[in-house]
Design a protein around this motif. Structure first.
Motif, PDB file in Angstrom:
ATOM      1  N   PRO A  42       0.885  -1.188   0.193  1.00 18.65           N
ATOM      2  CA  PRO A  42      -0.216  -0.080   0.000  1.00 18.65           C
ATOM      3  C   PRO A  42       0.794   1.399  -0.106  1.00 18.65           C
ATOM      4  O   PRO A  42       2.139   1.225   0.454  1.00 18.65           O
ATOM      5  CB  PRO A  42      -0.708   0.172   1.188  1.00 18.65           C
ATOM      6  N   GLY A  43       0.257   2.493  -0.031  1.00 22.57           N
ATOM      7  CA  GLY A  43       0.842   3.664  -0.136  1.00 22.57           C
ATOM      8  C   GLY A  43       0.893   4.289   1.296  1.00 22.57           C
ATOM      9  O   GLY A  43       0.529   3.146   2.248  1.00 22.57           O
ATOM     10  N   CYS A  73       6.566  -0.028   5.502  1.00 21.28           N
ATOM     11  CA  CYS A  73       6.459  -0.659   4.276  1.00 21.28           C
ATOM     12  C   CYS A  73       7.372  -1.709   3.746  1.00 21.28           C
ATOM     13  O   CYS A  73       7.036  -3.001   3.736  1.00 21.28           O
ATOM     14  CB  CYS A  73       6.743   0.508   2.959  1.00 21.28           C
ATOM     15  N   LEU A  74       8.715  -1.604   3.949  1.00 22.94           N
ATOM     16  CA  LEU A  74       9.590  -2.591   3.435  1.00 22.94           C
ATOM     17  C   LEU A  74       9.491  -4.316   4.302  1.00 22.94           C
ATOM     18  O   LEU A  74       9.649  -5.147   3.688  1.00 22.94           O
ATOM     19  CB  LEU A  74      11.191  -2.075   3.445  1.00 22.94           C
ATOM     20  N   GLY A 111       3.872   2.493  -1.961  1.00 20.38           N
ATOM     21  CA  GLY A 111       4.514   1.177  -2.145  1.00 20.38           C
ATOM     22  C   GLY A 111       5.116   1.111  -3.531  1.00 20.38           C
ATOM     23  O   GLY A 111       5.903   0.309  -3.719  1.00 20.38           O
ATOM     24  N   ALA A 112       4.456   1.825  -4.559  1.00 24.28           N
ATOM     25  CA  ALA A 112       5.140   1.716  -5.941  1.00 24.28           C
ATOM     26  C   ALA A 112       6.535   2.291  -5.940  1.00 24.28           C
ATOM     27  O   ALA A 112       7.307   1.581  -6.637  1.00 24.28           O
ATOM     28  CB  ALA A 112       3.975   2.570  -6.915  1.00 24.28           C
ATOM     29  N   MET A 113       6.646   3.487  -5.213  1.00 19.85           N
ATOM     30  CA  MET A 113       7.961   3.855  -5.122  1.00 19.85           C
ATOM     31  C   MET A 113       9.129   3.122  -4.415  1.00 19.85           C
ATOM     32  O   MET A 113      10.246   3.102  -4.808  1.00 19.85           O
ATOM     33  CB  MET A 113       7.944   5.319  -4.284  1.00 19.85           C
ATOM     34  N   MET A 114       8.515   2.224  -3.565  1.00 23.84           N
ATOM     35  CA  MET A 114       9.284   1.064  -2.803  1.00 23.84           C
ATOM     36  C   MET A 114       9.501  -0.150  -3.419  1.00 23.84           C
ATOM     37  O   MET A 114      10.102  -1.074  -3.101  1.00 23.84           O
ATOM     38  CB  MET A 114       9.010   1.133  -1.304  1.00 23.84           C
ATOM     39  N   ALA A 126       0.888   4.272 -10.034  1.00 25.12           N
ATOM     40  CA  ALA A 126       0.697   5.703  -9.443  1.00 25.12           C
ATOM     41  C   ALA A 126       2.108   5.914  -8.348  1.00 25.12           C
ATOM     42  O   ALA A 126       2.004   6.619  -7.383  1.00 25.12           O
ATOM     43  CB  ALA A 126      -0.305   6.041  -8.619  1.00 25.12           C
ATOM     44  N   GLY A 127       3.303   5.530  -8.955  1.00 27.04           N
ATOM     45  CA  GLY A 127       4.494   5.725  -8.000  1.00 27.04           C
ATOM     46  C   GLY A 127       5.560   6.877  -8.950  1.00 27.04           C
ATOM     47  O   GLY A 127       5.018   7.358  -9.822  1.00 27.04           O
ATOM     48  N   SER A 128       6.651   7.028  -8.055  1.00 19.26           N
ATOM     49  CA  SER A 128       7.484   7.843  -8.900  1.00 19.26           C
ATOM     50  C   SER A 128       9.012   7.702  -8.399  1.00 19.26           C
ATOM     51  O   SER A 128       9.198   7.026  -7.385  1.00 19.26           O
ATOM     52  CB  SER A 128       7.216   9.469  -8.084  1.00 19.26           C
TER      53      SER A 128
END
Length: 415
Positions: A182-183, A234-235, A264-267, A285-287
């Motif tokens: 998740p975010g 998150c990790l 979560g997408a960034m990670m 929707a990450g960056s």
């Protein structure tokens, strides 16, 4: 623990504790209501507000609160949330607690799609000094149908396990498995945001097409750590979910994929780099940019779009935010300070991770998806940054979805 990476969809009004006014200013109807217990009074007012009947709530406000909170303010909140709720069912749980000589009463209104929590803060004269209205997500459900079945699971430390759900497609032996990350925010296994449950929908959709899914309640929210890191947030949970997938005996251990949303997408790339068992990642929707830089953009765009914000107010606010960002970039250690809504331990841990460098060195399949009307992660900034970073890579697929927002739902023009 207040984290603001996803800024929208939690609609509320919060008025601070303020001084009271004389009881004689209240009309007779409100005086009669004061004979009720605070819980009964709150249930009555909450139900009236849900029907658009706001007069008695306004009359019950303390003098200083009524100067800050208008009937129009409350009406706007209800007008925003009511269309999404479906039919009213009943009044749910209520509770009362004492906080610094004030009574706080919570009333849950149950609707078809979600609950609504209405919280009242009362002074000693039963005048309302605080009002907070927000979605109250329903408990995550475990279901089975002709396409898939679900099981409650737990993994990690047996003293503080991560609780989750395994969704298995029926009639498929050892299917590939997607782990949903998740975010930011204290998310449950459905990643519930307002009335929306994107991870539940994703799990049902994938399982209906032959892919098992693991989703979980974030442990950092389960065990409420005042100082936490990106590992806590998150990790670690994701790594433990991967280990569970390897050892549960129900999925293909050569088909483990990480699907991250927002933070979560960034990670996702970092998770894959730390866990060689991961066979591919999906960024929703990450960056590849730093989180604090994205927050600067979010605030700049929001302030410019707010008509009541003057040029001077904009400059002051952005100056304050930029000062906080510089503090984040210069962190050498954690000291317990809160910066931009997160403890500095979180920012310091993020500073040690270079997403752009990590993702460039991944050789597994990568799918990067973005909505064109995302107001948190930007198609014209972040999606282009991914494309520039990973151009000419044959293991990467990009997909921009027209008119979809941060939750990959059709945009209504606001979010």
């Amino acid at each position: 623990m207040k984290r603001n990476f996803i800024i929208i969809l939690l609609i509320g009004i919060l008025i601070g504790l303020t001084a009271c006014r004389d009881k004689s200013s209240l009309n007779t109807a409100v005086e009669d209501k004061k004979e009720l217990s605070l819980i009964e009074l709150s249930k009555t007012l909450a139900l009236q507000m849900s029907k658009g009947e706001l007069k008695e709530t306004i009359d019950a406000l303390s003098l200083s609160t009524s100067e800050q909170l208008t009937e129009e303010d409350i009406k706007k909140v209800w007008d925003q949330i009511l269309p999404n709720l479906g039919d009213f069912i009943d009044i749910g749980d209520t509770s009362e607690e004492t906080i610094e000589n004030h009574k706080v009463v919570n009333v849950i209104l149950n609707y078809q799609n979600s609950g609504v929590r209405v919280s009242f803060t009362y002074n000693k004269d039963k005048e309302i000094e605080g009002l907070w209205i927000k979605y109250e997500p329903y408990k995550v459900e475990i279901i089975s149908n002709d396409k898939f079945e679900e099981f409650e699971i737990s993994f990690g430390d047996h003293k503080q396990p991560v609780e989750g759900i395994l969704t298995l497609p029926k009639n498929i032996h050892n299917p590939p498995v997607a782990i949903l990350v998740p975010g930011s925010g204290n998310h449950n296994a459905d990643e519930t945001i307002g009335i929306n449950r994107p991870f539940r929908d994703l799990a049902y959709g994938l399982a209906s097409h032959g892919v098992a899914v693991i989703r979980y309640h974030e442990s950092v929210s389960q065990y409420d750590k005042p100082e936490f890191t990106i590992q806590d947030d998150c990790l670690n949970d994701a790594s433990m979910a991967i280990k569970y997938a390897q050892n549960c005996g129900k999925v293909d251990t050569d088909g483990i994929y990480v699907i991250g949303h927002s933070l979560g997408a960034m990670m996702a790339a970092k998770i894959a780099a730390d866990n060689e068992e991961v066979d591919g990642i999906v960024s929703l929707a990450g960056s590849p940019r730093r989180l604090e830089d994205i927050i600067v953009d979010q605030n700049e765009i929001l302030l410019k779009a707010t008509e009541t914000v003057t040029e001077e107010m904009y400059k002051v606010q952005m100056n304050q935010i930029n000062m906080q960002v510089e503090k984040i970039k210069g962190l050498k250690e954690s000291s317990g300070e809160i910066i931009l809504g997160y403890p500095d331990s979180f920012w310091y841990s993020l500073n040690q991770i270079d997403v752009a460098d990590i993702v460039k060195n991944l050789n597994i399949p990568i799918f990067i998806a973005q909505g064109s009307k995302d107001f948190q992660i930007y198609a014209d900034i972040d999606y282009l940054a991914w494309q520039d970073l990973l151009k000419d890579r044959d293991n990467v697929v990009f997909r921009l979805y027209d008119n979809l927002n941060h939750l990959f739902m059709t945009s209504n023009g606001k979010w």
